[in-house]
Enzyme design. Structure first.
Site, PDB file in Angstrom:
ATOM      1  N   GLU A 298       0.938  -1.058   0.168  1.00  0.00           N
ATOM      2  CA  GLU A 298       0.012   0.112  -0.056  1.00  0.00           C
ATOM      3  C   GLU A 298       1.033   1.012  -0.091  1.00  0.00           C
ATOM      4  O   GLU A 298       0.485   2.170   0.731  1.00  0.00           O
ATOM      5  CB  GLU A 298      -1.081  -0.067   1.032  1.00  0.00           C
ATOM      6  N   GLY A 299       1.965   1.370  -0.919  1.00  0.00           N
ATOM      7  CA  GLY A 299       2.830   2.379  -0.869  1.00  0.00           C
ATOM      8  C   GLY A 299       4.136   2.245   0.028  1.00  0.00           C
ATOM      9  O   GLY A 299       3.916   2.294   1.109  1.00  0.00           O
TER      10      GLY A 299
END
Length: 820
Positions: free
Chosen positions: A498-499
């Site tokens: 997620e990043g």
């Protein structure tokens, strides 16, 4: 003397005007009045200088004058040096909303705005679910069994999750879901974090995925069909975004869809032919419906004149011809279901596009808007829950583990990481809860989502490392008794997905915040794009006023003058005032960096990361203060507030210090240091007294420990054993046990007990025989020592237990059966 008084009057007057951002007219008045007074009654030289300053202010500050000569020149220069914002970046910048993160960019944060997000708590249904269903689910988990014996959750747990609606927390009740608030969703995931696999399995369908995308953008037909089936688990979703060549740069999707016609059952159907390769897709191996992101092209112009239609999202049933899923990746440390998805010439009709044909090309905006909420909740909640469990286990272990005849919790080498764990857990709890509360008030926090994801998973890494150090050999020997090792080894997953944190810190937090959250930059860029000179004039000179205002606020507050008004009690107020001071300094430094480096700031990632660190620490400290302000303030909590705020503000100052040292312009760096930190750094590491106080509290049965362990699974009422319940029970009788330990040990040291009575159990029996303790005390200690020994014990296995290919076992003895 009069000359000096008039000079000081001019300086003070200008600082007051600048602090208030009162504009050109008040500044003009200050300079004109003091200039005339000096010219007539004191120093002609000073008078001339001040009057010339007044003329400069008038020429540059009065709109009627500057618009004739200055604004056009500045506008032309701005067009040359301002960074180009791509459509992809613009979409990301426009996604979500700006709330407290924007206040921190102003240099004069309005605390009443933050406190205006009232916490209404949980509904009765949410609280009951947290207390009951979540405890049942947590009680079905054992980390070793899930990771090594099953590589999956137990079947009875899957059935329970579906039956009780865990996968439908964000789906409204009208569609059969639970319709929970963001706060409730976060607290559920925190409690389920007793198992990394369980938390991820429940969290992902309630985060970025088909459910949320359908809720926000789906057609009514799509909602009516899919949402009830997702809510009750008849459909298990996954979402395919990342691939071999599209990770952090998710917009560089090589996966394609082509608009075409195909004959199906004798009828020509308009649809899409998809070719894609995805990996790292959570729940893919068991998903029944696949969300998919791809780049759509219309070479035959069947939908319109455009050929490249942009990133588009579709929802595709698992059994669609040409789609291949079912294999698994092996995530480090945790066997949550994750795998690749491939498709070759997969044909789907247009109605599989999420939102229908009207949403073609809107995929990136849809994803970014969903990420702004989902990234605030899932991984930050998992990190916060992990912090609570690790703290609970570590505090209990440190108290029952004895070395050198004392609990190791009494040793300062253990107290230091224990207190740090408690403080980071406290900050994490406040940050994720208060941010979720803003979501419940309608905010879509884009920049805070990046802050929480990166900062709290880094806290998780620190906490788990500290927990491993405290547990020592107990935690490095895997087996059913090891409640910590599997989660520790799985931590890199949270850091990466997620990043990835390295990208989020260096590129996203300040890179996005500098434009999205700044009061004027977005307006300036919009004026440039629209070639609107008047709009640019308003934004640019408003921006200039902000720069002067932040310089004045940072300098005066740094010198202890004109402290900010804050609505907090005497415990929290000093930290709130310093957040305001550092906010002014941060705003000034952000503008200085953007002005001096221009578009090259994008490439100066280490500078951008330091500015992001300042913003992150100020945000976390603000959330911690709000939680304190609204909470019940249990005994000992003030020590945690002091520790946490000093830790965060010290990190913010450290980041500013490093920024000053590394700006390309050394003159600018030195000047900023003088303005922002005129009296040097204020915040140091938390004091040892705080460390000792906190460590003692979290390793005993205290109100502070109970507060920190709220919303964890603490009862031994599940089908799997709960170590935290055992630790809590032992701590509840710790005072009695410690008194008996001291009594027996003292007798042994005096020679009143046999010298060979070395085990605690032997000493207890010898003390009973000598009449030094009662039978009741002896029975108490027998039962306790049996429990302690079980908690200190580790597992062992057959010699070849971990060899998957038994033919390759290398026996080092002649009798392998002896090693079984």
């Amino acid at each position: 003397m009069l000359t000096l008084i008039l000079l000081l009057a001019a300086i003070v007057g200008l600082l007051v005007v600048m602090r208030r951002e009162a504009g050109a007219l008040p500044a003009l008045a200050v300079l004109a009045v003091t200039g005339l007074a000096s010219l007539l009654a004191a120093s002609a030289v000073l008078g001339v200088i001040l009057l010339l300053g007044a003329l400069a202010v008038a020429a540059a500050g009065l709109p009627a004058l500057r618009s004739k000569w200055l604004t056009p020149r500045l506008f032309a220069l701005f067009k040359k040096v301002s960074p180009r914002v791509s459509e992809t970046e613009r979409t990301a910048l426009e996604a979500g909303t700006v709330a407290w993160d924007g206040e921190l960019f102003t240099g004069r944060p309005d605390w009443e705005r933050l406190l205006g997000y009232r916490d209404e708590g949980l509904t009765e249904q949410e609280q009951a679910f947290l207390d009951q269903q979540c405890s049942v689910a947590a009680g079905m988990c054992n980390a070793w069994e899930i990771a090594r014996e099953r590589a999956d959750l137990p079947q009875e747990l899957w059935d329970y999750l579906k039956r009780e609606g865990f996968f439908g927390m964000i789906i409204p009740q009208a569609y059969g879901g639970l319709g929970f608030s963001a706060k409730a969703q976060s607290l559920v995931l925190q409690k389920l974090s007793v198992s990394e696999t369980l938390m991820v399995t429940v969290g992902v369908p309630n985060s970025l995925g088909p459910g949320e995308l359908l809720l926000k953008y789906g057609t009514e037909a799509q909602k009516d069909h899919y949402l009830p089936r997702l809510a009750d688990g008849r459909e298990i979703p996954c979402f395919g975004l990342t691939g071999p060549r599209a990770g952090s740069d998710a917009t560089a999707l090589p996966d394609t869809g082509v608009v075409c016609r195909q004959e199906i059952d004798g009828e020509e159907v308009l649809g899409l032919r998809l070719n894609f390769e995805k990996r790292w897709i959570t729940l893919a191996p068991i998903a029944s419906v696949v969300g998919l992101a791809f780049r759509l092209f219309d070479p035959d112009h069947l939908l319109g004149e455009e050929t490249d239609r942009g990133i588009t999202l579709a929802l595709i049933p698992r059994d669609t011809a040409g789609m291949e899923i079912g294999r698994r990746h092996h995530p480090i440390g945790s066997p949550f279901l994750n795998g690749p998805i491939r498709g070759r010439d997969v044909f789907v009709p247009l109605d599989t596009i999420i939102g229908g044909p009207e949403m073609i090309g809107q995929g990136w905006r849809m994803l970014v808007e969903c990420l702004s909420i989902g990234r605030c909740i899932t991984l930050p909640s998992g990190a916060t829950g992990t912090a609570r469990y690790a703290l609970g286990w570590s505090g209990g272990f440190a108290r029952i583990r004895r070395q050198f005849n004392v609990p190791v919790a009494e040793m300062e080498g253990i107290q230091e990481p224990l207190a740090r764990m408690a403080a980071l857990a406290y900050i994490s709890r406040a940050a994720v809860y208060q941010t979720a509360n803003t979501i419940d008030h309608g905010e879509k926090p884009a920049v805070p989502s990046a802050i929480l994801k990166s900062q709290l998973t880094e806290f998780q890494r620190q906490i788990l490392g500290d927990a491993m150090d405290i547990h020592g050999g107990k935690a490095v020997t895997l087996g059913p008794r090891n409640y910590l090792g599997i989660g520790y080894s799985a931590n890199p997953v949270a850091i990466t997905v997620e990043g990835a944190n390295i990208m989020t810190r260096n590129l996203m937090i300040f890179g996005q915040g500098a434009i999205r959250c700044h009061p004027y930059v977005l307006e300036e860029l919009a004026a440039k794009d629209a070639d609107d000179l008047r709009a640019f004039d308003r934004a640019f000179f408003g921006h200039a006023g902000l720069i002067f205002g932040n310089a004045a606020r940072a300098l005066t507050q740094g010198l202890g003058l004109g402290r900010a008004d804050v609505p907090f009690d005497e415990v929290a107020a000093p930290y709130a005032r310093d957040i305001a001071r550092l906010s002014a300094g941060f705003g000034l430094c952000a503008d200085a960096a953007m002005a001096s480096l221009g578009s090259t700031l994008k490439q100066r990632e280490m500078l951008s990361a330091r500015l992001g660190d300042v913003l992150s620490n100020l945000y976390l400290a603000s959330m911690t203060l709000k939680q304190w302000h609204e909470g019940d303030k249990v005994e000992g909590e003030a020590a945690l507030l002091h520790y946490g705020c000093r830790f965060l503000l010290g990190r913010a100052e450290q980041a500013l210090d490093e920024l000053f040292d590394n700006l390309p312009s050394r003159v600018l760096g030195r000047l900023l240091r003088i303005v922002v930190m005129p009296a040097g750094r204020r915040w140091k590491r938390p004091q040892d007294d705080l460390t000792r106080e906190i460590a003692q509290a979290v390793s005993r049965d205290t109100a502070l420990r109970r507060y920190l362990l709220e919303t964890t699974w603490q009862e031994n009422d599940g089908s799997r054993d709960n170590p935290l319940a055992h630790y809590n029970a032992l701590l509840a009788t710790q005072e009695r046990a410690e008194a008996l330990y001291r009594q027996v040990q003292k007798a042994h040291a005096k020679g009143e007990l046999p010298a060979d009575a070395l085990h605690p159990e032997q000493k207890v029996e010898a003390a009973l025989e000598k009449g030094l303790i009662s039978e009741e005390d002896a029975a108490f200690m027998r039962e306790r020592e049996a429990e302690v020994l079980e908690l200190l014990s580790v597992d062992d296995f057959a010699y070849d237990a971990f060899v998957t290919d038994k033919s390759r076992v290398l026996w080092h003895t002649e009798e392998p059966s002896a090693m079984a």
